[in-house]
Design an enzyme around this catalytic site. Structure first.
Site, PDB file in Angstrom:
ATOM      1  N   HIS A   1      -7.162   1.224  -6.620  1.00 22.18           N
ATOM      2  CA  HIS A   1      -7.408   0.281  -5.509  1.00 22.18           C
ATOM      3  C   HIS A   1      -8.037  -0.988  -6.114  1.00 22.18           C
ATOM      4  O   HIS A   1      -9.212  -1.288  -5.860  1.00 22.18           O
ATOM      5  CB  HIS A   1      -8.331   0.942  -4.480  1.00 22.18           C
ATOM      6  CG  HIS A   1      -8.342   0.286  -3.140  1.00 22.18           C
ATOM      7  ND1 HIS A   1      -7.550  -0.815  -2.831  1.00 22.18           N
ATOM      8  CD2 HIS A   1      -9.068   0.550  -2.014  1.00 22.18           C
ATOM      9  CE1 HIS A   1      -7.790  -1.172  -1.583  1.00 22.18           C
ATOM     10  NE2 HIS A   1      -8.691  -0.370  -1.066  1.00 22.18           N
TER      11      HIS A   1
ATOM     12  N   CYS B   1     -16.252   1.548   0.105  1.00 22.27           N
ATOM     13  CA  CYS B   1     -15.067   0.732   0.412  1.00 22.27           C
ATOM     14  C   CYS B   1     -14.675   0.841   1.877  1.00 22.27           C
ATOM     15  O   CYS B   1     -13.979  -0.022   2.384  1.00 22.27           O
ATOM     16  CB  CYS B   1     -13.917   1.103  -0.513  1.00 22.27           C
ATOM     17  SG  CYS B   1     -13.325   2.794  -0.296  1.00 22.27           S
TER      18      CYS B   1
ATOM     19  N   GLN C   1      -9.890  -3.844  -4.065  1.00 22.22           N
ATOM     20  CA  GLN C   1     -11.206  -3.418  -3.562  1.00 22.22           C
ATOM     21  C   GLN C   1     -12.279  -3.651  -4.621  1.00 22.22           C
ATOM     22  O   GLN C   1     -13.388  -4.115  -4.330  1.00 22.22           O
ATOM     23  CB  GLN C   1     -11.149  -1.930  -3.194  1.00 22.22           C
ATOM     24  CG  GLN C   1     -12.464  -1.357  -2.725  1.00 22.22           C
ATOM     25  CD  GLN C   1     -12.856  -1.847  -1.346  1.00 22.22           C
ATOM     26  OE1 GLN C   1     -12.082  -1.733  -0.412  1.00 22.22           O
ATOM     27  NE2 GLN C   1     -14.056  -2.392  -1.202  1.00 22.22           N
TER      28      GLN C   1
ATOM     29  N   ARG D   1       0.891  -1.183   0.000  1.00 23.50           N
ATOM     30  CA  ARG D   1       0.000   0.000   0.000  1.00 23.50           C
ATOM     31  C   ARG D   1       0.913   1.212   0.000  1.00 23.50           C
ATOM     32  O   ARG D   1       1.666   1.427   0.953  1.00 23.50           O
ATOM     33  CB  ARG D   1      -0.908  -0.019   1.228  1.00 23.50           C
ATOM     34  CG  ARG D   1      -1.626   1.300   1.428  1.00 23.50           C
ATOM     35  CD  ARG D   1      -2.769   1.213   2.391  1.00 23.50           C
ATOM     36  NE  ARG D   1      -3.907   0.550   1.778  1.00 23.50           N
ATOM     37  CZ  ARG D   1      -5.144   0.596   2.262  1.00 23.50           C
ATOM     38  NH1 ARG D   1      -5.411   1.262   3.365  1.00 23.50           N
ATOM     39  NH2 ARG D   1      -6.119  -0.038   1.651  1.00 23.50           N
TER      40      ARG D   1
ATOM     41  N   ASP E   1     -17.273   7.082  -1.816  1.00 29.18           N
ATOM     42  CA  ASP E   1     -16.017   6.946  -1.071  1.00 29.18           C
ATOM     43  C   ASP E   1     -15.777   8.268  -0.360  1.00 29.18           C
ATOM     44  O   ASP E   1     -16.389   9.294  -0.699  1.00 29.18           O
ATOM     45  CB  ASP E   1     -14.874   6.615  -2.055  1.00 29.18           C
ATOM     46  CG  ASP E   1     -13.531   6.406  -1.357  1.00 29.18           C
ATOM     47  OD1 ASP E   1     -13.525   6.088  -0.146  1.00 29.18           O
ATOM     48  OD2 ASP E   1     -12.480   6.557  -2.019  1.00 29.18           O
TER      49      ASP E   1
ATOM     50  N   ARG F   1     -13.621  -8.711   0.746  1.00 26.40           N
ATOM     51  CA  ARG F   1     -12.191  -8.429   0.561  1.00 26.40           C
ATOM     52  C   ARG F   1     -11.385  -9.683   0.849  1.00 26.40           C
ATOM     53  O   ARG F   1     -10.454 -10.020   0.124  1.00 26.40           O
ATOM     54  CB  ARG F   1     -11.742  -7.302   1.506  1.00 26.40           C
ATOM     55  CG  ARG F   1     -12.302  -5.931   1.200  1.00 26.40           C
ATOM     56  CD  ARG F   1     -11.731  -5.344  -0.068  1.00 26.40           C
ATOM     57  NE  ARG F   1     -10.276  -5.263  -0.030  1.00 26.40           N
ATOM     58  CZ  ARG F   1      -9.576  -4.275   0.551  1.00 26.40           C
ATOM     59  NH1 ARG F   1     -10.201  -3.261   1.122  1.00 26.40           N
ATOM     60  NH2 ARG F   1      -8.244  -4.268   0.525  1.00 26.40           N
TER      61      ARG F   1
HETATM   62  N1  NVA Z   1      -9.950   6.878  -1.427  1.00 22.84           N
HETATM   63  C1  NVA Z   1      -9.631   6.339  -0.129  1.00 22.84           C
HETATM   64  C2  NVA Z   1      -9.845   4.871  -0.076  1.00 22.84           C
HETATM   65  C3  NVA Z   1      -9.617   4.235   1.268  1.00 22.84           C
HETATM   66  C4  NVA Z   1      -9.732   2.752   1.249  1.00 22.84           C
HETATM   67  C5  NVA Z   1      -8.194   6.694   0.228  1.00 22.84           C
HETATM   68  O1  NVA Z   1      -7.314   6.586  -0.644  1.00 22.84           O
HETATM   69  O2  NVA Z   1      -7.948   7.066   1.375  1.00 22.84           O
HETATM   70  N1   CP Z   2     -11.240  -0.193   1.987  1.00 28.09           N
HETATM   71  C1   CP Z   2      -9.992  -0.308   2.465  1.00 28.09           C
HETATM   72  O1   CP Z   2      -9.019  -0.563   1.715  1.00 28.09           O
HETATM   73  O2   CP Z   2      -9.911  -0.209   3.805  1.00 28.09           O
HETATM   74  P1   CP Z   2      -8.580  -0.025   4.673  1.00 28.09           P
HETATM   75  O3   CP Z   2      -8.008   1.317   4.331  1.00 28.09           O
HETATM   76  O4   CP Z   2      -9.033  -0.140   6.089  1.00 28.09           O
HETATM   77  O5   CP Z   2      -7.619  -1.129   4.301  1.00 28.09           O
END
Ligand code: NVA
Ligand code: CP
Length: 306
Positions: A129, A261, A132, A102, A221, A289
């Protein structure tokens, strides 16, 4: 060897094949049959950003497949002190069987994969992502009554990923964002090219009502993605009218499902009422997931020598 960095590296047939595998493994898991498809394998999980779902689902997933997960916060490993990605990739991949990252920059994932001797999975970047979206489509197949999707909110890694999924699979996708917050142009162009082949119908608008009308699936989101905390005040103003509340949701199909998500910020991108009335959908999506990613890991393992 294949990596899972963007859905655009996968054909429609491959995405559906991975999801079929995920369905099969989900059924086995529900029957408490934990087949050791990845016995004794180690998954390195490198996190530059926070996570609840991604961390727990990958760690539990690899464990249920007979292997083990290694949680590595970039703050604690030398990567966080400036060790190059290409060195980190060569070292870690010499010791583990798969890696999940990540990161902020998608280009860091690409660099890691270039120097990795094992498959690499995108666990979220600023751009995309994809894991997801695999869970999201798995959820749509399980409980939605159609595949017209409306994404209401920020043009971020989630909207970009919806563009990839819908354009590869040939779905109808309506994206509504405020002016100035459209999805990344590069992904819009890729989606337009994909749509020529798949027959996907893609609508980009600044009008959430137009986007949501007739949708079987409504997705949203957070307006403030990780790393954008300083933009909160301005964004909250600019996103007025984009909260998925009762009024907006009433324009979707009667039996429309709501996907998020997570984490969700009630009162901003979604009202508490709408969120709670669709809790079944959203928490199934979160659970999926685990299953979708087990499918991805087993599939990547089977294609190690491609
Ligand atoms: N768009 C959000 C998704 C979190 C899972 C982010 O990047 O923080
Ligand atoms: N939706 C998602 O990826 O959640 P986290 O940021 O908690 O991993």
């Amino acid at each position: 060897m294949r990596h899972f960095l963007t859905l655009n590296d996968f054909s429609k047939a491959e995405i559906l094949e991975i999801l079929n595998l995920a369905d099969k493994i989900k059924k086995e898991t529900k029957d408490k049959k934990y087949e050791p498809y990845l016995k004794n394998q180690t998954l390195a999980m490198i996190f530059e950003k926070s996570s609840t779902r991604t961390r727990v689902s990958f760690e539990t997933g690899i464990y249920q497949l007979g292997g083990q997960g290694l949680f590595l916060s970039s703050r604690d490993i030398q990567l966080g002190r400036g060790e190059p990605i290409k060195d980190t990739a060569r070292v870690i991949s010499s010791m583990v069987d798969m890696a999940m990252l990540r990161v902020y920059k998608q280009s860091d994932l690409v660099e890691f994969a270039k120097f990795s001797s094992v498959p690499v999975i995108n666990g979220l970047s600023d751009d995309l992502h994809p894991v997801q979206l695999m869970a999201d489509y798995m959820t749509i197949k399980e409980i939605a009554n159609g595949e017209t999707i409306a994404y209401i909110g920020d043009g971020n890694n989630m909207s970009n990923s919806w563009l990839m999924l819908a354009s590869i699979l040939g779905l109808e996708l309506h994206i509504a964002t405020p002016k100035g917050y459209e999805p990344n142009k590069n992904f819009i162009n890729i989606a337009k090219e994909n749509a020529k082949i798949s027959g996907a119908k893609i609508l980009l608008t600044h009008n959430p009502k137009e986007a949501i009308e007739g949708a079987n699936v409504v997705a949203t989101d957070t307006w403030i993605s990780m790393g954008q905390e300083d933009e909160k005040e301005r964004k909250v103003k600019d996103f007025e009218g984009f909260c998925v509340n009762k009024n907006l949701m009433s324009l979707a199909c009667k039996d429309a499902i709501l996907l998020h998500c997570l984490p969700a910020y009630r009162g901003y991108e979604v009202s508490d009422k709408v969120f709670e009335s669709h809790a079944r959908d959203i928490f199934l999506e979160a659970e999926n997931r685990l299953h979708a990613q087990k499918g991805i890991m087993v599939w990547l393992d089977a294609h190690r020598n491609d």
